[in-house]
Design an enzyme around this catalytic site. Structure first.
Site, short mmCIF file in Angstrom:
data_model
loop_
_atom_site.label_atom_id
_atom_site.label_comp_id
_atom_site.label_asym_id
_atom_site.label_seq_id
_atom_site.Cartn_x
_atom_site.Cartn_y
_atom_site.Cartn_z
N VAL A 14 0.76 -1.08 -0.09
CA VAL A 14 0.16 -0.05 0.05
C VAL A 14 0.82 1.36 -0.10
O VAL A 14 0.54 2.22 -0.76
CB VAL A 14 -0.97 -0.02 1.21
CG1 VAL A 14 -1.91 1.29 1.22
CG2 VAL A 14 -2.00 -1.17 1.19
N ARG A 45 11.75 -1.48 6.95
CA ARG A 45 12.69 -2.07 7.73
C ARG A 45 13.97 -2.16 7.13
O ARG A 45 14.99 -1.84 7.67
CB ARG A 45 12.19 -3.52 7.80
CG ARG A 45 11.30 -3.66 9.07
CD ARG A 45 11.27 -5.14 9.41
NE ARG A 45 10.02 -5.35 10.26
CZ ARG A 45 8.98 -6.04 9.78
NH1 ARG A 45 9.06 -6.72 8.53
NH2 ARG A 45 7.74 -6.25 10.61
N GLU A 129 -10.22 5.62 6.00
CA GLU A 129 -11.00 5.36 4.86
C GLU A 129 -10.68 3.93 4.35
O GLU A 129 -11.45 3.07 4.01
CB GLU A 129 -10.87 6.60 3.95
CG GLU A 129 -11.75 6.15 2.63
CD GLU A 129 -13.31 6.17 2.84
OE1 GLU A 129 -13.85 7.30 3.08
OE2 GLU A 129 -13.73 5.14 2.95
N GLU A 190 -3.96 -15.45 2.08
CA GLU A 190 -2.79 -15.38 2.84
C GLU A 190 -2.35 -16.85 3.27
O GLU A 190 -3.19 -17.74 3.12
CB GLU A 190 -2.95 -14.71 3.97
CG GLU A 190 -3.43 -13.54 4.16
CD GLU A 190 -2.32 -12.21 3.70
OE1 GLU A 190 -1.14 -12.49 3.71
OE2 GLU A 190 -2.49 -11.06 3.16
N LYS A 205 -14.19 -4.81 9.98
CA LYS A 205 -14.77 -3.63 9.04
C LYS A 205 -16.08 -3.76 9.27
O LYS A 205 -16.59 -2.35 9.50
CB LYS A 205 -14.63 -4.16 7.65
CG LYS A 205 -13.27 -4.23 7.25
CD LYS A 205 -13.07 -5.25 5.96
CE LYS A 205 -11.63 -5.23 5.42
NZ LYS A 205 -11.45 -6.21 4.49
N GLY A 313 -5.72 -4.44 -2.34
CA GLY A 313 -4.86 -4.19 -3.49
C GLY A 313 -4.22 -2.86 -3.49
O GLY A 313 -4.81 -1.82 -3.10
N1 HSE Z 1 -7.67 -9.81 3.19
C1 HSE Z 1 -8.73 -8.68 3.20
C2 HSE Z 1 -9.64 -9.40 1.97
C3 HSE Z 1 -8.09 -7.50 2.47
O1 HSE Z 1 -9.60 -10.57 1.54
O2 HSE Z 1 -10.77 -8.65 1.45
C4 HSE Z 1 -7.67 -6.45 3.41
O3 HSE Z 1 -8.66 -6.22 4.32
#
Ligand code: HSE
Length: 443
Positions: A14, A45, A129, A190, A205, A313
């Site tokens: 990001v 880092r 946001e 992930e 969220k 993204g």
């Molecule tokens: N990992 C989240 C998703 C995106 O799959 O929508 C970041 O919040």
């Protein structure tokens, strides 16, 4: 041209996106808002690491504290993720009276109330946001564009990973584990998928949106959460026969007492959950597929509205971060005193209704022994709990010792429904743990 200087803490995906978009559209943004946005630090880092977006050495550094304390830094963007260091970065910056932009939903969900108070105490703002639904400007919609409304309902597809997996399962009839593995190999999910597939990311969220619309910071532990691991291709197929699809829905209902029409907004009662939900195929959320996110909002003035886009993204998230940088720049110089605070605690008191008392319709799938009397035992347990059946399917010609039994049941409080489900699970004729999903009406 007036200038604001921004320190970005975190040069990952990001951070790189923010840098790149500012290089590309900086002049346009300045023409629109009257501020040239200059990034004076990108804290990483390892400055020697090769990055997909090239960031010049002159801005790279490794000491976030020095970047925050730099008297030249006007605004801090926290993009490191995680809780402890992120919280330290945010609170240190706020104490310096520097506005902070964060995309960190886990941090906001866990510590949002305290950070909001800290920002207020030091006369600055925390903007977020990008923390909800990536590129969809839903926070701005809730806090500004829909300011005329009491927002009564939000139904959100807020996790792209889950939506991608469910879309693939529905289209290809393949199992959760198989699609998850494929998504991980492609880099869509992930390596440690729990945050996404167990519903926690969507919970963060949902809580943030619930806090904005209700005017009190929703404790994350008060949100009922159920992930998507239990969903089988069979569930999606039966849902399809019945006219539904299954989505992971973050649901928020905001109510107040009937007697309290005028001032009820001061004492909101919230129902919040994140759970796989049967969505009628006729509803607009049913056609939100793949990695896309969507937030369906009902307000008492505007009616129904839908916000759709990329929930994650590099570029989508950068778009939201930059929108916050521009708001922070305008607020900082107070030339345009129109920006509403990202969060206002306007409720005098607010409560989250216990999930046990929330009422919904449910879909149940049982793996049952195929012999006379099975259905009678199932229906008598539901009858004992005063739960009506609205439809029931046992597919014909099913091969095997057990058969799937699918029931759609009428409205019941979750406490009553779950007691009935436990009893169904104890029946000798029911051969595995009953599976259930909420049925959304979105009315
Ligand atoms: N990992 C989240 C998703 C995106 O799959 O929508 C970041 O919040």
């Amino acid at each position: 041209m007036r200038k604001v200087k921004v320190a970005i803490i975190g040069g990952g995906t990001v951070g790189g996106g923010v840098w790149q978009a500012l290089q590309k559209n900086g002049a346009l943004i300045a023409a629109r808002c009257g501020y040239e946005i200059e990034v004076n630090h990108v804290v990483v880092r390892d400055p020697a690491k090769k990055r997909p977006v090239r960031i010049p050495k002159r801005v790279l550094s490794t000491d976030w504290r020095a970047a925050v304390m730099d008297p030249q830094t006007d605004i801090v963007v926290e993009l490191v993720g995680g809780l402890e260091t992120a919280e330290e970065i945010v609170s240190t910056s706020l104490k310096q009276r520097k506005p902070v932009i964060s995309a960190n939903k886990a941090l906001l969900s866990a510590r949002g109330a305290a950070l909001w108070k800290l920002a207020r105490k030091h006369g600055t703002h925390l903007y977020f946001e990008a923390s909800v639904a990536g590129g969809i400007p839903i926070i701005k919609v809730l806090r500004e564009s829909l300011v005329a409304n009491r927002i009564t309902d939000i139904y959100a597809i807020a996790n792209g990973t889950c939506n991608y997996i469910l879309t693939k399962m529905a289209r290809e009839g393949r199992a959760f584990d198989e699609i998850l593995k494929e998504a991980q190999d492609l880099g869509y999910a992930e390596a440690e998928p729990s945050l996404d597939v167990d519903g926690l990311d969507a919970m963060h969220k949902t809580g943030i949106m619930g806090s904005i619309l209700s005017g009190f910071w929703v404790p994350e532990k008060s949100i009922f959460v159920k992930g998507i691991r239990d969903i089988s291709p069979m569930d999606l197929q039966f849902a399809d026969w019945l006219g539904y699809t299954i989505k992971l829905i973050g649901s928020i209902r905001c109510m107040h007492s009937e007697k309290d029409q005028k001032d009820g907004w001061k004492r909101p009662v919230l129902e919040l959950s994140v759970e796989p939900t049967l969505v009628p195929k006729s509803h607009v959320l049913a056609s939100v597929d793949g990695v896309f996110n969507a937030v369906f909002v009902k307000g008492d003035v505007v009616g129904e509205s839908l916000y759709y886009g990329r929930g994650a993204g590099q570029d989508a998230t950068a778009s939201s971060v930059i929108s916050d940088i521009v708001d922070a720049a305008c607020d900082l110089h107070q030339e345009y005193e129109y920006t509403l605070a990202p969060f206002e605690a306007f409720a005098e008191s607010g409560v989250v209704r216990s999930h046990a008392d929330c009422v919904a319709n449910y879909f149940i799938r049982l793996e049952a022994t195929n012999r006379p009397g099975t259905m009678a035992q199932v229906t008598s347990i539901l009858a004992e709990h005063q739960i009506g059946i609205s439809s029931c399917i046992q597919p014909e010609n099913h091969v095997g010792e057990t058969v799937p039994l699918m029931l759609m049941v009428d409205q019941a409080p979750f406490s009553v429904f779950s007691r009935a489900l436990t009893q169904l699970g104890r029946l000798k004729v029911v051969r595995s743990r009953p599976v259930y999903f909420r049925v959304g009406s979105f009315e």
